[in-house]
Design a protein around this motif. Sequence first.
Motif, PDB file in Angstrom:
ATOM      1  N   ILE A 312       0.956  -1.163  -0.073  1.00  0.00           N
ATOM      2  CA  ILE A 312       0.012  -0.128   0.069  1.00  0.00           C
ATOM      3  C   ILE A 312       0.973   1.283  -0.129  1.00  0.00           C
ATOM      4  CG2 ILE A 312      -0.302   0.121   2.672  1.00  0.00           C
ATOM      5  CD1 ILE A 312      -3.263   0.842   0.094  1.00  0.00           C
ATOM      6  N   PHE A 313       0.487   2.354  -0.572  1.00  0.00           N
ATOM      7  CA  PHE A 313       1.161   3.621  -0.490  1.00  0.00           C
ATOM      8  C   PHE A 313       0.373   4.702  -0.372  1.00  0.00           C
ATOM      9  CE2 PHE A 313       0.233   4.180  -4.965  1.00  0.00           C
ATOM     10  CZ  PHE A 313       0.443   5.420  -5.338  1.00  0.00           C
ATOM     11  N   THR A 314       0.938   5.913  -0.061  1.00  0.00           N
ATOM     12  CA  THR A 314       0.139   7.309   0.172  1.00  0.00           C
ATOM     13  C   THR A 314       0.820   8.184  -0.224  1.00  0.00           C
ATOM     14  OG1 THR A 314      -1.268   8.537   1.565  1.00  0.00           O
ATOM     15  CG2 THR A 314       0.616   7.569   2.373  1.00  0.00           C
ATOM     16  N   THR A 315       0.653   9.333  -0.437  1.00  0.00           N
ATOM     17  CA  THR A 315       1.463  10.637  -0.823  1.00  0.00           C
ATOM     18  C   THR A 315       1.134  11.636  -0.150  1.00  0.00           C
ATOM     19  OG1 THR A 315       1.298   9.957  -3.451  1.00  0.00           O
ATOM     20  CG2 THR A 315       1.787  12.106  -2.770  1.00  0.00           C
ATOM     21  N   LEU A 316       2.142  12.293   0.514  1.00  0.00           N
ATOM     22  CA  LEU A 316       2.097  13.310   1.576  1.00  0.00           C
ATOM     23  C   LEU A 316       2.955  14.559   0.955  1.00  0.00           C
ATOM     24  CD1 LEU A 316       3.285  11.418   4.911  1.00  0.00           C
ATOM     25  CD2 LEU A 316       0.885  11.777   3.809  1.00  0.00           C
ATOM     26  N   THR A 317       2.685  15.837   1.589  1.00  0.00           N
ATOM     27  CA  THR A 317       3.374  17.114   1.058  1.00  0.00           C
ATOM     28  C   THR A 317       4.641  17.227   2.104  1.00  0.00           C
ATOM     29  OG1 THR A 317       2.338  18.549   2.892  1.00  0.00           O
ATOM     30  CG2 THR A 317       1.183  18.112   0.602  1.00  0.00           C
ATOM     31  N   ASP A 318       5.708  17.715   1.771  1.00  0.00           N
ATOM     32  CA  ASP A 318       7.042  17.939   2.338  1.00  0.00           C
ATOM     33  C   ASP A 318       6.668  18.705   3.802  1.00  0.00           C
ATOM     34  OD1 ASP A 318       8.840  17.059   0.628  1.00  0.00           O
ATOM     35  OD2 ASP A 318       9.367  18.733  -0.475  1.00  0.00           O
ATOM     36  N   GLU A 319       5.562  19.703   3.398  1.00  0.00           N
ATOM     37  CA  GLU A 319       5.316  20.425   4.713  1.00  0.00           C
ATOM     38  C   GLU A 319       4.556  19.830   5.895  1.00  0.00           C
ATOM     39  OE1 GLU A 319       5.763  23.171   1.320  1.00  0.00           O
ATOM     40  OE2 GLU A 319       4.348  21.330   1.620  1.00  0.00           O
ATOM     41  N   ARG A 328       3.523  11.749  10.894  1.00  0.00           N
ATOM     42  CA  ARG A 328       4.099  11.110  10.287  1.00  0.00           C
ATOM     43  C   ARG A 328       4.092   9.812  10.784  1.00  0.00           C
ATOM     44  NH1 ARG A 328       8.640  14.790  10.293  1.00  0.00           N
ATOM     45  NH2 ARG A 328       9.598  13.514  11.604  1.00  0.00           N
ATOM     46  N   ASP A 329       4.403   9.725  12.323  1.00  0.00           N
ATOM     47  CA  ASP A 329       4.024   8.477  13.111  1.00  0.00           C
ATOM     48  C   ASP A 329       2.506   7.831  12.752  1.00  0.00           C
ATOM     49  OD1 ASP A 329       6.389   8.737  14.151  1.00  0.00           O
ATOM     50  OD2 ASP A 329       5.707   9.625  15.830  1.00  0.00           O
ATOM     51  N   TYR A 330       1.640   8.659  12.718  1.00  0.00           N
ATOM     52  CA  TYR A 330       0.498   8.103  12.263  1.00  0.00           C
ATOM     53  C   TYR A 330       0.220   7.235  10.926  1.00  0.00           C
ATOM     54  CZ  TYR A 330      -4.431   8.620  10.363  1.00  0.00           C
ATOM     55  OH  TYR A 330      -5.815   8.127   9.521  1.00  0.00           O
ATOM     56  N   VAL A 331       0.815   7.964   9.809  1.00  0.00           N
ATOM     57  CA  VAL A 331       0.840   7.436   8.770  1.00  0.00           C
ATOM     58  C   VAL A 331       1.377   6.097   8.690  1.00  0.00           C
ATOM     59  CG1 VAL A 331       1.867   7.796   6.380  1.00  0.00           C
ATOM     60  CG2 VAL A 331       0.766   9.462   7.351  1.00  0.00           C
ATOM     61  N   ASN A 332       2.747   5.898   9.319  1.00  0.00           N
ATOM     62  CA  ASN A 332       3.369   4.754   9.493  1.00  0.00           C
ATOM     63  C   ASN A 332       2.471   3.786  10.119  1.00  0.00           C
ATOM     64  OD1 ASN A 332       5.575   5.690   8.168  1.00  0.00           O
ATOM     65  ND2 ASN A 332       6.691   5.916   9.915  1.00  0.00           N
ATOM     66  N   THR A 333       1.507   3.965  11.240  1.00  0.00           N
ATOM     67  CA  THR A 333       0.580   3.218  11.763  1.00  0.00           C
ATOM     68  C   THR A 333      -0.280   2.737  10.949  1.00  0.00           C
ATOM     69  OG1 THR A 333       1.449   4.270  13.903  1.00  0.00           O
ATOM     70  CG2 THR A 333      -0.691   3.078  13.830  1.00  0.00           C
ATOM     71  N   LEU A 468       8.585  -0.176   5.852  1.00  0.00           N
ATOM     72  CA  LEU A 468       8.393   1.092   5.280  1.00  0.00           C
ATOM     73  C   LEU A 468       9.237   1.890   4.579  1.00  0.00           C
ATOM     74  CD1 LEU A 468       6.369   1.882   8.788  1.00  0.00           C
ATOM     75  CD2 LEU A 468       5.319   1.608   6.680  1.00  0.00           C
ATOM     76  N   GLU A 469       9.103   2.413   3.465  1.00  0.00           N
ATOM     77  CA  GLU A 469       9.780   3.260   2.763  1.00  0.00           C
ATOM     78  C   GLU A 469       9.317   4.715   2.175  1.00  0.00           C
ATOM     79  OE1 GLU A 469      12.564   0.422   0.307  1.00  0.00           O
ATOM     80  OE2 GLU A 469      10.315  -0.369   0.436  1.00  0.00           O
ATOM     81  N   MET A 470      10.205   5.639   2.074  1.00  0.00           N
ATOM     82  CA  MET A 470       9.715   6.896   1.526  1.00  0.00           C
ATOM     83  C   MET A 470      10.765   7.230   0.600  1.00  0.00           C
ATOM     84  SD  MET A 470       8.518   9.437   4.304  1.00  0.00           S
ATOM     85  CE  MET A 470       7.333   9.509   5.573  1.00  0.00           C
ATOM     86  N   VAL A 485       4.982   7.406   0.370  1.00  0.00           N
ATOM     87  CA  VAL A 485       5.513   6.472   1.813  1.00  0.00           C
ATOM     88  C   VAL A 485       4.558   5.072   1.214  1.00  0.00           C
ATOM     89  CG1 VAL A 485       5.105   6.087   3.835  1.00  0.00           C
ATOM     90  CG2 VAL A 485       5.098   8.537   3.053  1.00  0.00           C
ATOM     91  N   ARG A 486       5.458   3.947   1.351  1.00  0.00           N
ATOM     92  CA  ARG A 486       5.035   2.695   0.904  1.00  0.00           C
ATOM     93  C   ARG A 486       5.252   1.836   2.099  1.00  0.00           C
ATOM     94  NH1 ARG A 486       8.415   0.293  -4.018  1.00  0.00           N
ATOM     95  NH2 ARG A 486      10.266  -0.495  -2.772  1.00  0.00           N
TER      96      ARG A 486
END
Length: 508
Positions: A312-319, A328-333, A468-470, A485-486
């Motif tokens: 699975i992956f998602t896309t985040l902004t630099d900000e 960031r921790d929430y996304v990983n979880t 987990l990778e970015m 992030v995947r």
Amino acid sequence: MPTGNQNQIRLMQLNAEAQLIRDDLTLSNTQKVQRLTVIGQKMRDLNGYSDEQVKAQARRLAVGASALSEEDGTFDPDAPRRGKAVPSLKMPTEVTREAYARIKSGSNFRAELGLKDTTSSTATDGQLPPEFGGLVPKIHEPTRILDLLPSSAMSAPSIEFVQHSSTSVASNQIAAPTLALGSASAGGTFGAGSYFWKATYVTPTGETTGSTEVTATLTANQQQALSVGAFPTGVTGWNLYRGNTAGNESVKVNAQPIGTTSYTDTGSAGAAFTVPSVNTTGTAGAVGAGQTMPEAVLNTTQLILTAQKVGIFTTLTDEITADFTSFRDYVNTELTRLIIDQENYQLLYGNGTAPNIRGLLQTAGVLTRAKGSENNLDLVEEAIADLRNGSAYTEPDAILLNPSDWSLIRRTKATGTGNYLLGNPGEVAVDSLWGVPVHTTTQLTQGTGVLLNTSLAGVAFLRQGITLEMTNSSGTDFQSGLVKVRATERLTLGVARPAAVSVISGIA
């Protein structure tokens, strides 16, 4: 002052404690480092080690020597590591070492690089190689099925595996019965049409294959009489199976005890079962001196199991990644939760066609039992008896249920008094049925349950754990200030004894 011998004995004890911590699969790498650091401090007092040497040794012990240098505990980004993905971002060795030390100690990491190339000029913790993130799975589901099963690492993408279906002894097995049709009569619930039956004998050690098939064409609301011949020595009863098409007797109508050779099938629903394809009534026998022993035949299938990937992956902004550390921790979880959800689904329902693994409920030979007129508690106890009497002759040590089904069963009340059978709300919560622990997962279809002996049922093989990778080097992500992030995992399942699994249906 301790003597030299006492120091040596104490060092041996500390090394043994360190090995136990390193091998403890219930601890995260951060927890291992913390505990090993304490042991290292004790070693320092004996050997005069510096604090930096102690910390480096703790990190090396926690993750294994393959990723760290034996001499100084530092990370070599160019060293090959089996089963690991290739980093999408190349960083100077000194930055990588700093990142590794911080991430392994539980700290966040951000470093500005002096590289002004087309790939990136900034490295964040999420852009590190996969060893730096996702080292400790964060479990969302009440149950991670993978934690219940024995597991083993795969050293190659595929592995040979032997599946045991049954054991037969031809020399002293009992032959299948002869099934005969009686007369059809009024009083049943059959619809008009043709029906087919087979029968089997049952012994304390197993069940015969099916008899020759018999068939009858009935009119609406008829019932059909059937019978078998005299029981051979050793038989304890017989089973009757029915189907709507030839060769497909998929319903066990009834189990008859010894002494009852006839039965009238009224068309009742019965339970979903498959007629045995192997005669398991043969067993070891008493053997005199010089006599030939019965020969057991282990019926097995040799399989090639291939690791399959879930991702699975998602896309985040630099900000958002720079400004909100907790996000960031929430996304990983959240990505880890999605991987575990799919992992559970594959271990249960995967159909075996790539990229799916073959799950427990899609494996030929697992036992099945459909609910009839009995209540849910009786249904589970009957499934337990099926496992004890089946070809695996085993006791279940886990029951898997959908959380809604477990809630329904826990709310079962006694007729008349209205008291909860599994404990009142103010008491300690019951987490077992008939002495077997219950585990819940949302990936199990409501109405379906699974009972299994986890040590006999099978083995989960992992080629790559949750990783987990970015990266920001995908397409125009760098120019747009985006980070992808995947999360991925590669695994497969080998079901060693399908008959050590019983699937129940109709929970309501």
